[in-house]
Design a protein around this motif. Structure first.
Motif, PDB file in Angstrom:
ATOM      1  N   GLU A 173       0.844  -1.193   0.000  1.00 39.05           N
ATOM      2  CA  GLU A 173       0.000   0.000   0.000  1.00 39.05           C
ATOM      3  C   GLU A 173       0.881   1.245   0.000  1.00 39.05           C
ATOM      4  N   PHE A 174       0.257   2.406   0.054  1.00 43.13           N
ATOM      5  CA  PHE A 174       0.998   3.664   0.087  1.00 43.13           C
ATOM      6  C   PHE A 174       1.186   4.135   1.525  1.00 43.13           C
ATOM      7  N   VAL A 175       2.291   4.860   1.747  1.00 41.90           N
ATOM      8  CA  VAL A 175       2.432   5.704   2.933  1.00 41.90           C
ATOM      9  C   VAL A 175       2.926   7.043   2.419  1.00 41.90           C
ATOM     10  N   MET A 176       2.206   8.115   2.742  1.00 40.32           N
ATOM     11  CA  MET A 176       2.644   9.428   2.257  1.00 40.32           C
ATOM     12  C   MET A 176       2.177  10.531   3.180  1.00 40.32           C
ATOM     13  N   CYS A 177       2.894  11.643   3.138  1.00 36.94           N
ATOM     14  CA  CYS A 177       2.448  12.863   3.789  1.00 36.94           C
ATOM     15  C   CYS A 177       1.566  13.602   2.783  1.00 36.94           C
TER      16      CYS A 177
END
Length: 484
Positions: A431-435
Motif C-alpha cells: 500500500e501507500f504511505v505518504m504525507c
C-alpha cells in the motif's frame, strides 16, 4: 487571423440562456435548482444551485461533446497552445491517470521520477504499466527532491529502449523545473511519448518570464490544474494533447474513470477561468511574480528562514525555477516545516499550502494581496522570536531512494497481511504511505520497507505530518505482502 475569440465563454453563455428559459425540471439533480434543499441553497446561494444541472441538448455532454463544451475545449486548446484540451472534473489526478493509460498498456514500461504524485502510481495500479524510476536530484541543504537530470533520463532510456513513454513532473510542488525541452527531444528521438504532470504550472502559459510550458517544449500530453493557480473551482482541470495524439482514443480512456455526471459548476469554472487568463493572464502573473519576490525578500531579511529562488538553478536537476512559489526552508530556526505550518494556522489564522520536514510552501496566485503577504511575513518573524530553538537533532532528509521489488499493480493486488510498523522492516509494502499534502509517497506498493523509511515515518508522525494511504487510519500498522 485567429478563428478563436478568447472573449467568448460558450458554456457560461449556454447556462445563462438556459436559466432565462425558465424550464420546468423533471430530470436530475433532485434538488430541482435548489428548491428541494433550502438549507443547501441558503449556504451556497441560488445563483449556484440554479446552474447545478444535468447534461442536456442545449448544454452538451462532457462524455461526448458536440456543441458548447466542444467549443469551450477548442478555446482552451487555443489559449494553451495545444491541439486539443479536455475539460476534467475528477481533478488532475484523473488527468494524470488518463495520460498514463492512453500510452501504456499492461506490462509496458514508463520512465518516471519517483517523486511523482500518487495519482501517477495509481495509474500504474489501474493499467498494469511498469515503472522505470529515475531518482530525482537531491538538494541536501534544503532536504528536497529536485527534477530529473538529462543524463539520468538518457541512461534510463538506454537501459529500457522498449519503454513507451517518459513522464516528467514539471514543476515540482517546490517550483523546481527539469530541462523539459531536452528531455522531450531525447524521448522523441527514441519514439517515446512525453507526458508532463503540470499540475502546478498553469500560470506558465501566461507569462514570458516563467519556465517553459509542456506544449512549448513539444510534449505529447500535459495535465494542468486550472484550480491551483488558474482560478477555477477545486477539482477542475485540463488535459492537453499535442503531436497527433488521438483525441477520440484519449476521450475513451478518460471516460473509463471520469464521472458521466460532469458538474456544470466545475465545467463553467474552467470556461470562465480560461477566458480570464487568456485576456488578463500576463498582467495577473506579472503581479503574482512581483508579490512572491517581495515576500521572499522580506522573509530572508528576518534571518534563520531561507526563501529560495533562482539562485538554486544548476542547469540540470534545477534547470529553472518557478518564482511564484514561495518555498521557505525552516530548519535553521530549529522548527520543522510542519511545525511552522501548524503555528501559522493555530496561532495566527494563516493557512498555507503545506509544511513538510524541512520546508513550508505558501501558494501565491491570482487572489492574493500585498496586505496578506505582509501579515504572513510578520507572523513568521514572530514565530521565530517566540518559538525558535537549537536545530540539533532535526531530520532534513526529504527523499529516500526506494528499493523497488515488484510492479505496483502486482504488489497492490497480492495477498497481504497487516504488521505493526516496527515489525515490517525488510518486507515488501502493498500500500501507500505518504504525507499529504504534497501526496508524494514515502512508500509505494512493491517497495521494500527499510529502517531508514521507518525512521522517517516515525519522525513525520512525531512532528505532526498528516500521513495517509494506509488501511490503518492511525498509520501504526502497514500492509505487506504475505510471505511463503
Amino acid at each position: 487571423m485567429n478563428r478563436f475569440s478568447q472573449e467568448k465563454a460558450p458554456i457560461l453563455e449556454a447556462l445563462n440562456r438556459y436559466k432565462a428559459m425558465r424550464v420546468v425540471p423533471f430530470d436530475v439533480p433532485g434538488h430541482k435548482r435548489g428548491k428541494g434543499n433550502r438549507e443547501l441553497t441558503e449556504f451556497l446561494g441560488a445563483q449556484c444551485l440554479t446552474v447545478d444541472v444535468n447534461s442536456m441538448k442545449p448544454l452538451d455532454n462532457l462524455c461526448h461533446p458536440v456543441s458548447v463544451i466542444k467549443e469551450a475545449e477548442e478555446l482552451a486548446a487555443d489559449a494553451f497552445g495545444a491541439e486539443h484540451a479536455f475539460f476534467m472534473v475528477n481533478g488532475t489526478t484523473s488527468a494524470v491517470q488518463s495520460m498514463v493509460m492512453s500510452v501504456c498498456k499492461c506490462g509496458e514500461k514508463i520512465i518516471m521520477p519517483r517523486n511523482v504524485h500518487r495519482s501517477a502510481i495509481n495509474a500504474l495500479i489501474l493499467s498494469g504499466a511498469v515503472p522505470v524510476y529515475v531518482n530525482p536530484g537531491m538538494d541536501r541543504e534544503l532536504g528536497i527532491s529536485l527534477g530529473m537530470s538529462l543524463a539520468d533520463v538518457e541512461l534510463a532510456i538506454k537501459e529500457n529502449p522498449d519503454a513507451k513513454a517518459v513522464l516528467v513532473n514539471n514543476p515540482t510542488y517546490y517550483g523546481v523545473c527539469s530541462n523539459l525541452k531536452a528531455i522531450t527531444d531525447l524521448a522523441h528521438r527514441h519514439q517515446m511519448r512525453v507526458l508532463v504532470d503540470e499540475a502546478h504550472g498553469t500560470h506558465f502559459y501566461f507569462s514570458e518570464d516563467l519556465p517553459m510550458t509542456a506544449m512549448e517544449a513539444g510534449a505529447d500530453m500535459a495535465a494542468v490544474s486550472m484550480h491551483k493557480s488558474g482560478g477555477s473551482l477545486t477539482q477542475s482541470s485540463l488535459l492537453l494533447i499535442n503531436n497527433g495524439v488521438s483525441e477520440g482514443y484519449v476521450r475513451q480512456i478518460i471516460n473509463l474513470t471520469q464521472t458521466t455526471s460532469g458538474s456544470y459548476l466545475l465545467i463553467s469554472s474552467l470556461d470562465i477561468s480560461r477566458r480570464n487568463l487568456a485576456l488578463h493572464g500576463k498582467q495577473i502573473f506579472h503581479k503574482v511574480s512581483a508579490m512572491a519576490e517581495y515576500a521572499r525578500t522580506e522573509i530572508n531579511k528576518i534571518g534563520g528562514y531561507y526563501a529560495f529562488s533562482k539562485e538554486r538553478v544548476n542547469g540540470s536537476t534545477i534547470f529553472d525555477f518557478d518564482v511564484t512559489k514561495l518555498s521557505v526552508h525552516t530548519l535553521d530556526i530549529g522548527l520543522a516545516g510542519i511545525e511552522v505550518y501548524d503555528l501559522l494556522r493555530d496561532e495566527y489564522d494563516i493557512q498555507i499550502e503545506f509544511g513538510d520536514i524541512g520546508n513550508i510552501l505558501a501558494y501565491i496566485s491570482i487572489g492574493d494581496r500585498i496586505l496578506d503577504l505582509e501579515r504572513l511575513v510578520s507572523s513568521l518573524s514572530e514565530i521565530k522570536r517566540r518559538y525558535a530553538k537549537d536545530k540539533a537533532g532535526m531530520l532534513s532528509q526529504e527523499y529516500i531512494r526506494p528499493q523497488v521489488e515488484l510492479a505496483p499493480q502486482d504488489a497492490f493486488y497480492a495477498e497481504s497481511e497487516s504488521l505493526p510498523l516496527e515489525e515490517s522492516s525488510g518486507r515488501i509494502c502493498s500500500e501507500f504511505v505518504m504525507c499529504y499534502p504534497p501526496g508524494i509517497p514515502i512508500l509505494a506498493p512493491g517497495e521494500k520497507v527499510t529502517d531508514e523509511i521507518l525512521e522517517y515515518i516515525h519522525y513525520a508522525k512525531k512532528k505532526g505530518c498528516f500521513l495517509t494511504g494506509t488501511q490503518d487510519s492511525q498509520v501504526n500498522r502497514i500492509q505487506v505482502i504475505r510471505e511463503g
